[in-house]
Structures are given as C-alpha cells and as structure tokens.
Design a protein around this motif. Structure first.
Motif, mmCIF file in Angstrom:
data_model
loop_
_atom_site.group_PDB
_atom_site.id
_atom_site.type_symbol
_atom_site.label_atom_id
_atom_site.label_comp_id
_atom_site.label_asym_id
_atom_site.label_seq_id
_atom_site.Cartn_x
_atom_site.Cartn_y
_atom_site.Cartn_z
ATOM 1 N N UNK A 98 -14.982 13.178 -3.973
ATOM 2 C CA UNK A 98 -14.000 12.160 -3.599
ATOM 3 C C UNK A 98 -14.434 11.530 -2.272
ATOM 4 N N UNK A 99 -14.300 10.209 -2.209
ATOM 5 C CA UNK A 99 -14.801 9.485 -1.048
ATOM 6 C C UNK A 99 -13.953 8.251 -0.789
ATOM 7 N N UNK A 100 -14.140 7.679 0.393
ATOM 8 C CA UNK A 100 -13.511 6.414 0.760
ATOM 9 C C UNK A 100 -14.568 5.468 1.304
ATOM 10 N N UNK A 101 -14.359 4.175 1.063
ATOM 11 C CA UNK A 101 -15.290 3.184 1.582
ATOM 12 C C UNK A 101 -15.055 2.945 3.073
ATOM 13 N N UNK A 102 -16.175 2.671 3.754
ATOM 14 C CA UNK A 102 -16.144 2.301 5.169
ATOM 15 C C UNK A 102 -16.550 0.824 5.238
ATOM 16 N N UNK A 103 -15.598 -0.098 5.339
ATOM 17 C CA UNK A 103 -15.933 -1.522 5.206
ATOM 18 C C UNK A 103 -16.887 -2.044 6.271
ATOM 19 N N UNK A 104 -16.884 -1.452 7.460
ATOM 20 C CA UNK A 104 -17.755 -1.948 8.533
ATOM 21 C C UNK A 104 -19.166 -1.363 8.469
ATOM 22 N N UNK A 105 -19.400 -0.480 7.531
ATOM 23 C CA UNK A 105 -20.757 0.072 7.390
ATOM 24 C C UNK A 105 -21.565 -0.927 6.567
ATOM 25 N N UNK A 106 -22.399 -1.673 7.248
ATOM 26 C CA UNK A 106 -23.143 -2.756 6.634
ATOM 27 C C UNK A 106 -24.626 -2.678 7.012
ATOM 28 N N UNK A 107 -25.434 -3.499 6.345
ATOM 29 C CA UNK A 107 -26.866 -3.544 6.620
ATOM 30 C C UNK A 107 -27.130 -4.364 7.876
ATOM 31 N N UNK A 108 -27.929 -3.807 8.776
ATOM 32 C CA UNK A 108 -28.355 -4.487 9.991
ATOM 33 C C UNK A 108 -29.868 -4.313 10.117
ATOM 34 N N UNK A 109 -30.597 -5.411 10.222
ATOM 35 C CA UNK A 109 -32.057 -5.350 10.325
ATOM 36 C C UNK A 109 -32.654 -4.498 9.203
ATOM 37 N N UNK A 110 -32.172 -4.735 7.997
ATOM 38 C CA UNK A 110 -32.707 -4.147 6.761
ATOM 39 C C UNK A 110 -32.338 -2.690 6.526
ATOM 40 N N UNK A 111 -31.642 -2.050 7.462
ATOM 41 C CA UNK A 111 -31.219 -0.667 7.254
ATOM 42 C C UNK A 111 -29.716 -0.570 7.448
ATOM 43 N N UNK A 112 -29.153 0.576 7.099
ATOM 44 C CA UNK A 112 -27.715 0.817 7.237
ATOM 45 C C UNK A 112 -27.483 1.828 8.360
ATOM 46 N N UNK A 113 -27.352 1.363 9.609
ATOM 47 C CA UNK A 113 -27.184 2.291 10.729
ATOM 48 C C UNK A 113 -26.009 3.235 10.506
ATOM 49 N N UNK A 114 -26.217 4.492 10.802
ATOM 50 C CA UNK A 114 -25.204 5.508 10.530
ATOM 51 C C UNK A 114 -23.943 5.256 11.344
ATOM 52 N N UNK A 115 -22.768 5.257 10.706
ATOM 53 C CA UNK A 115 -21.525 5.089 11.466
ATOM 54 C C UNK A 115 -21.367 6.178 12.530
ATOM 55 N N UNK A 116 -20.806 5.783 13.647
ATOM 56 C CA UNK A 116 -20.629 6.713 14.758
ATOM 57 C C UNK A 116 -19.460 7.648 14.467
ATOM 58 N N UNK A 117 -19.677 8.925 14.659
ATOM 59 C CA UNK A 117 -18.595 9.905 14.511
ATOM 60 C C UNK A 117 -18.341 10.581 15.846
ATOM 61 N N UNK A 118 -17.176 11.171 15.989
ATOM 62 C CA UNK A 118 -16.926 11.943 17.206
ATOM 63 C C UNK A 118 -17.492 13.345 17.047
ATOM 64 N N UNK A 119 -17.320 14.172 18.053
ATOM 65 C CA UNK A 119 -17.958 15.489 18.013
ATOM 66 C C UNK A 119 -17.347 16.428 16.987
ATOM 67 N N UNK A 120 -16.192 16.076 16.446
ATOM 68 C CA UNK A 120 -15.638 16.871 15.346
ATOM 69 C C UNK A 120 -16.312 16.521 14.023
ATOM 70 N N UNK A 121 -17.155 15.487 14.043
ATOM 71 C CA UNK A 121 -17.878 15.093 12.844
ATOM 72 C C UNK A 121 -17.127 14.115 11.971
ATOM 73 N N UNK A 122 -16.076 13.501 12.478
ATOM 74 C CA UNK A 122 -15.244 12.598 11.683
ATOM 75 C C UNK A 122 -15.439 11.162 12.160
ATOM 76 N N UNK A 123 -15.579 10.236 11.212
ATOM 77 C CA UNK A 123 -15.626 8.813 11.518
ATOM 78 C C UNK A 123 -14.209 8.325 11.776
ATOM 79 N N UNK A 124 -14.022 7.690 12.943
ATOM 80 C CA UNK A 124 -12.667 7.300 13.347
ATOM 81 C C UNK A 124 -12.403 5.797 13.207
ATOM 82 N N UNK A 125 -13.366 5.059 12.670
ATOM 83 C CA UNK A 125 -13.160 3.634 12.483
ATOM 84 C C UNK A 125 -12.336 3.331 11.245
ATOM 85 N N UNK A 126 -12.314 2.054 10.878
ATOM 86 C CA UNK A 126 -11.516 1.609 9.739
ATOM 87 C C UNK A 126 -12.069 2.190 8.441
#
Length: 683
Positions: free
Chosen positions: A627-655
C-alpha cells in the motif's frame, strides 16, 4: 545505510603438443611458510554445467554479442592485434575473451571454442623468446627489434596482458593444455627481469591501478610450480601498483572518495578500478599470511558499501564512486569486476559474507543492465531509474554526447560491451568450490550439474542441483555415483535465512551450522537426495537519504512499471533505446509497511519459472503488493528523480495524496524503469 555483508573434452583444436598435467597439485611443505593455500579451491572450467534458467541465460549470450562480438564490432573484428594485425591491441579483445572462453566451455560449444582458440593459439605461438607476449609492437613491426628484458621499453602496456593472462588461466583449467604453464613461467621471468627498468605504471595509470590482476595470476602459478621467484615478483608488482590494501583499510580514502568528484586522483575513485581492487587485501594475505590484510578487506568493503552502496547490492560508479543517493549511476563493468573479485575473495578467505554480497549483486544489479537478446547494454544503470534516455543525469563522467544511460551496443564507452560477458559465466563457474577435506561446498545457488572427484578415493560423482532459486526457496541435490563415496557435502546458509531445513532421502536432519555452513559428512550412495530449504521472509532495508527497499531472500523488489521503448540513432554510437514508464512512479510506502513488513506485504507467484526464462517484466515470476500514496511534488529534475527529503524518523513530511493505492513490485533484475528506494509516508 549499514551494509549487511549481508548481515546482516574437446580434442584441443590446433594444439599439437598437448600433454595432460595435474591441474591442482596438493600443497606441500615446499611452499613458502608465508603462503596461504585457498580455503576453497576453484573447480576447473567445465566441472559445473548450467541448467534451467541459468543455461538459457548463457544460450542467450552465445546467440548475442558474447558469441559474435568478433563479427559485429569493428574494433574487435578488423585486423585484430591479438591475431597479429594492426587493429585492437589493447583491452577490449581480451575483455571479450575473458567471457567468451568460459562460455565456450560451459556450453561445450565447439564452434565457439574454435573461435576463441584462434586468439589463444596466436598468443601462445607468438610468445617472444624473452617471454614477452602480445600484439606485435610498433617497434617490432617497423624496426624488426626483438623485445627483451634489456630493451623492455620497446614493449607496450602491461595492462591488457593482465586480462589475457586471465583468459589463459581459464583456458588452462578447462583443457590442461601443456603449453600454458611454460607460457606463464616465461612471461613472469620476463616481468621479474624487466620491472625495475619498465615499472608497472610506465605506460598507463590503468596498469598501475590494476596490478592486483597481475599479482593474482603470479600467485596462482606459484601454487602449482612453487617457484619462490614468483613470490618475489608478486611483491614487486604490488609495490609498484596503487596501494589499495592500505587505502581500503584506511577510512580517509573512502571518505575522500565520497566528498571529492574532481579531476584530482580520480583513478583512485574510478569504480572499475575499485571493483578489481577489492580483492587486493585477500591476495596480499594469501602471499604473506599477514592478517592485517583481512582486516583491511573487511573494513574497506564495509565502508565502501556504507558510503556508496545501493539497494541492488553494488556501489555507485559513474565513473567515480559517487555516494549512496539512489539517483547515482553504476557502470556495468563495475558489476562484473566486483563479482569476480568476490569470487576470488571467497576462495582465498572462506568468508561467506562475500557470497551473500555476490548473490545480491548477481541476481539484482547484473540482469537489468542488458537487453533480452544480449545485444545492447546500459553503460550506467540507476537504482531509482524512472526513465532511460539521452541526457545529463547526475554522473561524474563527462557527458557531452549524453549517451551514458541509454541501452545501445556502442552507447557510452565500449569497454562494457567487451567486458560484460564475464559476469554470468564466472558466476556459473563459482557455484561450487572444492574443500580442504576433498569434499565440495555449494557456494551460490542456481540450477546446474556438478561433475567432480571427491574423497580419499578420488571417486567420481555427479550432483544435479535442481532448483528455480533465487525465485524459490527449495534446492534439491541428486547424487549419482557408480560406487559409494565418502565425502563432505557442505551447504552455505545465507545470512538472511533464519531457519534452514535439510532433508536426506526425505528424512529431516538437524541443520547445524558452523560459520554459515551446514556440513553433511557421510558415505553417499547412488541416487541419494538432499533437500535444502531456505525460507525467505519479506523485510525492508534502509538506504541512502532514509529510503526503504523491500527484499525477500536474495532478491530486491522494485515498482512494476510498464515500459515504452523508443529507438534512436546517434551518429557516433549507433542505434540506442530510450525507455519510459507508462504509469505513475512517484509513490511512498506507508509507514506501517516498514514497521510490520510481513503483515503488510503480500507475496504471490505470478508465473512459473521455465527453462526459457528471461529477466524481464513479462517473465517476472514473483510479485509483492504493498500500500502506498503518491507524492505529487516528487518530480524529475535534470533527468533524475531526486529523493524526497525525510526527517530523522524516516518519514516524508511534505504534501502526500490522501488516496491509498495498491502497488505491485517485481524482482529488480526484471525491470528497466522502476523505483526501488522508496520514501516512507504517514499511514
């Protein structure tokens, strides 16, 4: 990520002087006290015959570039220097032979044997009286000089000869051609006389950085002839080569490699150099018995994988070491050379952690980087590879033509086109090793048949290994022998397996382990059967930038994305293919998946593994749903998909989108576009 280690006969065509010699002489007291005999002995080429899906993989290679590179690739085809011509006289022809020779004998293919013997026979027949060998040099051709130790400067680069020595070694283990040992002996005598005047690095940095390849074969010959001058030569070459053993044991080197991506000392960070060098401490330990080298090996490999390791089991190499971000690339040559280094390390040290590492990169990183027909390859693969296309990407190698990520025969540098053939072939050669008590150990698992002699009476046995591993967890061994045979059958237990099961002739036996090995020591009869079950649990592992990967047994799983292939043509590098996904890729795994993977991940068999299996989406035999959810701001930049930033708990806190979706994962090696290192999102 803290890398888990994982914790976690053919009649000899054209050969006029064949006389059998003993392949592996028994180590004796004549050997220098400092020399360490290998813990496990590599078996002769041809003792292990691939079966099932592995046999089909080698058949694909025979039909593809491995069997035909000399016909379709102009650099090898035209006026080849290793046949006395003026064409390729450097590394690419030996690279190709380093995979084509074992393929010819693994498949017992007389046509391919005849083909590779042209090069082997020319090389043997044209060794100079001094011992020098290789293509005719410019000075020889134009001035008629004879290359000798006294005028060694009239010779040419040491490096490509190192690769051809590997070719000759394999040919010898397959045939015991009596010309080969004198060939090695004469050449090493020439080297010993020449190196003070013409050191390893005289012509290129490549030879200086890869001297370990030379040392390895010198010490192999010492194990046969016990000539003390060979240990002197091995030490001399080591002293003139890059100090890999020191660097691997010194964390400053790997830290520096992680922080510097400039032109300064880049050969020390070059991924293929590092791949070859990983075995340097083991080879130095073999010569010296100094355990500091084993410490350097373990420290260096652990640090390398901690700072530069990627989920598919290999380190970043584009071309430099380049950190553990899932958007970094890895060169195909790096994978096959690392595999070979691990195979050597396993034999010398007996450390089975490196067998876990070998299986992980073989079953994940290796298959994805070539096309189904083995005619096109990818110079750099990326872990989170959301598209394959011409472009810049986040590589340290200059990228003016933007061809380093596409699939093509000649795309990127062609070293990998020549060198990729040793991966599957040498892996097959090292599924089994001989043990010190004249038994055998099943080191890596795949369908195959072993024919060898065992025990004090040197009894001939055949062991059929029937399995679809790594896609299933049961491995069956069927023993055939005309007479009873007393020997130890050893079975490696991977570090990820918690509760192996062993049955002999249907009866469960206690599976006692010693350092990851189950030893079955008994008198075996014809038709005895052994079943080994290695139960596979679904787990997650932590990787660069707090990403998570899903794995089960030796396989890592990646998001299944249907592929759109687009063909292009480059004026210099020929035809190539871009690959794009047909569906969304920007998913994060739910937090519950990481907390309780066994509860929240479902495994299913999607289709059987047949003898015509190909590593692609259409044949993926297993699927895992999550089971998963989409991260709308995770997009291609300069031909790659830079890893979304997570906090030290390992959770992505963006939209994150609120809708929960079921996603399907398949074995990484079956993918071309994918996500394998997932961010984690709230439930």
């Amino acid at each position: 990520m803290r890398y888990k280690m994982l914790a976690s006969s053919l009649t000899f065509l054209f050969c006029t002087s064949f006389k059998p010699v003993e392949l592996y002489q028994t180590e004796s007291s004549a050997i220098a006290p400092s020399y360490v005999a290998p813990v496990y002995k590599a078996l002769p080429l041809g003792a292990i015959n691939p079966k099932g899906w592995l046999h089909h993989q080698l058949q694909i290679m025979r039909k593809g570039t491995t069997g035909h590179l000399d016909e379709i690739y102009p650099k090898v085809k035209n006026d080849n220097g290793w046949l006395g011509g003026k064409g390729d006289a450097w590394e690419e022809t030996p690279y190709w032979l380093d995979g084509a020779v074992p393929l010819a004998y693994l498949l017992e293919d007389k046509v391919l044997q005849t083909k590779v013997l042209r090069y082997i026979n020319w090389t043997l027949d044209n060794q100079r009286p001094s011992g020098y060998f290789g293509p005719i040099t410019k000075e020889e051709r134009e001035k008629g000089v004879k290359v000798t130790a006294e005028n060694c400067g009239q010779g040419e680069d040491w490096w490509p000869k190192m690769v051809m020595l590997k070719v000759m070694h394999q040919y010898y283990t397959a045939t015991q051609d009596s010309r080969v040992i004198p060939f090695f002996t004469k050449y090493f005598n020439y080297q010993l006389k020449s190196l003070k005047q013409c050191p390893i690095g005289k012509w290129t940095d490549w030879a200086e950085s890869r001297g370990t390849e030379n040392v390895m074969l010198v010490q192999w010959l010492y194990g046969i002839t016990q000539d003390p001058s060979l240990l002197e030569l091995a030490g001399l070459i080591e002293s003139q080569s890059f100090a890999w053993s020191t660097w691997l044991g010194n964390r400053d080197w790997v830290i520096g490699a992680a922080t510097q991506q400039n032109d300064e000392q880049w050969m020390r960070r070059h991924g293929v150099n590092v791949a070859m060098a990983i075995k340097a401490p083991a080879i130095n330990y073999q010569r010296t018995q100094d355990k500091k080298y084993l410490t350097a090996l373990n420290t260096g490999f652990n640090d390398l994988m901690t700072l530069h390791g990627l989920p598919m089991g290999i380190f970043s190499s584009d071309e430099d070491l380049h950190g553990n971000d899932p958007t970094q690339g890895t060169e195909l040559c790096t994978i096959v050379e690392t595999m070979f280094s691990l195979e050597e390390i396993i034999g010398i040290t007996g450390d089975l952690r490196y067998a876990d590492a070998l299986e992980r990169m073989t079953f994940n990183a290796l298959p994805t980087q070539t096309t189904d027909d083995y005619y096109a390859k990818q110079y750099f693969q990326i872990a989170n590879q959301v598209q394959v296309k011409r472009g810049v990407f986040n590589f340290s190698l200059p990228f003016e033509r933007e061809m380093n990520n596409v699939y093509g025969m000649r795309s990127g540098y062609t070293c990998c086109l020549a060198n990729m053939h040793q991966g599957w072939t040498k892996f097959t050669q090292h599924l089994w090793y001989g043990t010190a008590d004249q038994g055998v150990i099943a080191m890596a698992y795949s369908p195959n048949q072993l024919k060898t002699k065992v025990g004090k009476n040197n009894t001939a046995v055949t062991i059929n290994e029937v399995t679809n591993y790594p896609f299933e967890d049961v491995i069956n061994f069927e023993i055939s022998t005309k007479n009873t045979a007393a020997f130890s059958l050893q079975l490696r237990v991977p570090a990820w397996c918690q509760a192996p099961v062993v049955k002999i002739n249907g009866q469960t036996v206690e599976a006692q382990q010693n350092a990851g090995v189950i030893t079955l020591n008994r008198t075996w009869k014809n038709k005895d059967k052994v079943l080994l079950q290695l139960p596979m649990e679904v787990t997650t592992s932590n990787w660069g930038r707090n990403s998570r990967s899903i794995e089960r047994g030796p396989l890592v799983y990646a998001l299944k994305l249907e592929e759109k292939w687009e063909k292009g043509t480059d004026e210099k590098e020929g035809n190539y293919w871009n690959v794009f996904p047909k569906s969304a890729w920007n998913y994060g795994l739910l937090q519950n998946t990481v907390k309780e993977p066994a509860k929240n991940l479902q495994v299913k068999n999607s289709k059987p593994v047949s003898d015509s299996f190909v590593w692609n989406l259409a044949n993926a035999p297993l699927e895992i749903t999550a089971m998963a959810k989409k991260i709308p701001d995770w997009q291609i930049v300069n031909d790659v998909a830079p890893q979304p930033v997570t906090d030290r708990t390992g959770i992505y806190r963006g939209k994150v989108e609120s809708n929960v979706e079921k996603i399907t994962l398949v074995p990484y090696g079956c993918t071309k576009v994918r996500i394998v290192a997932f961010p984690v999102v709230p439930n």
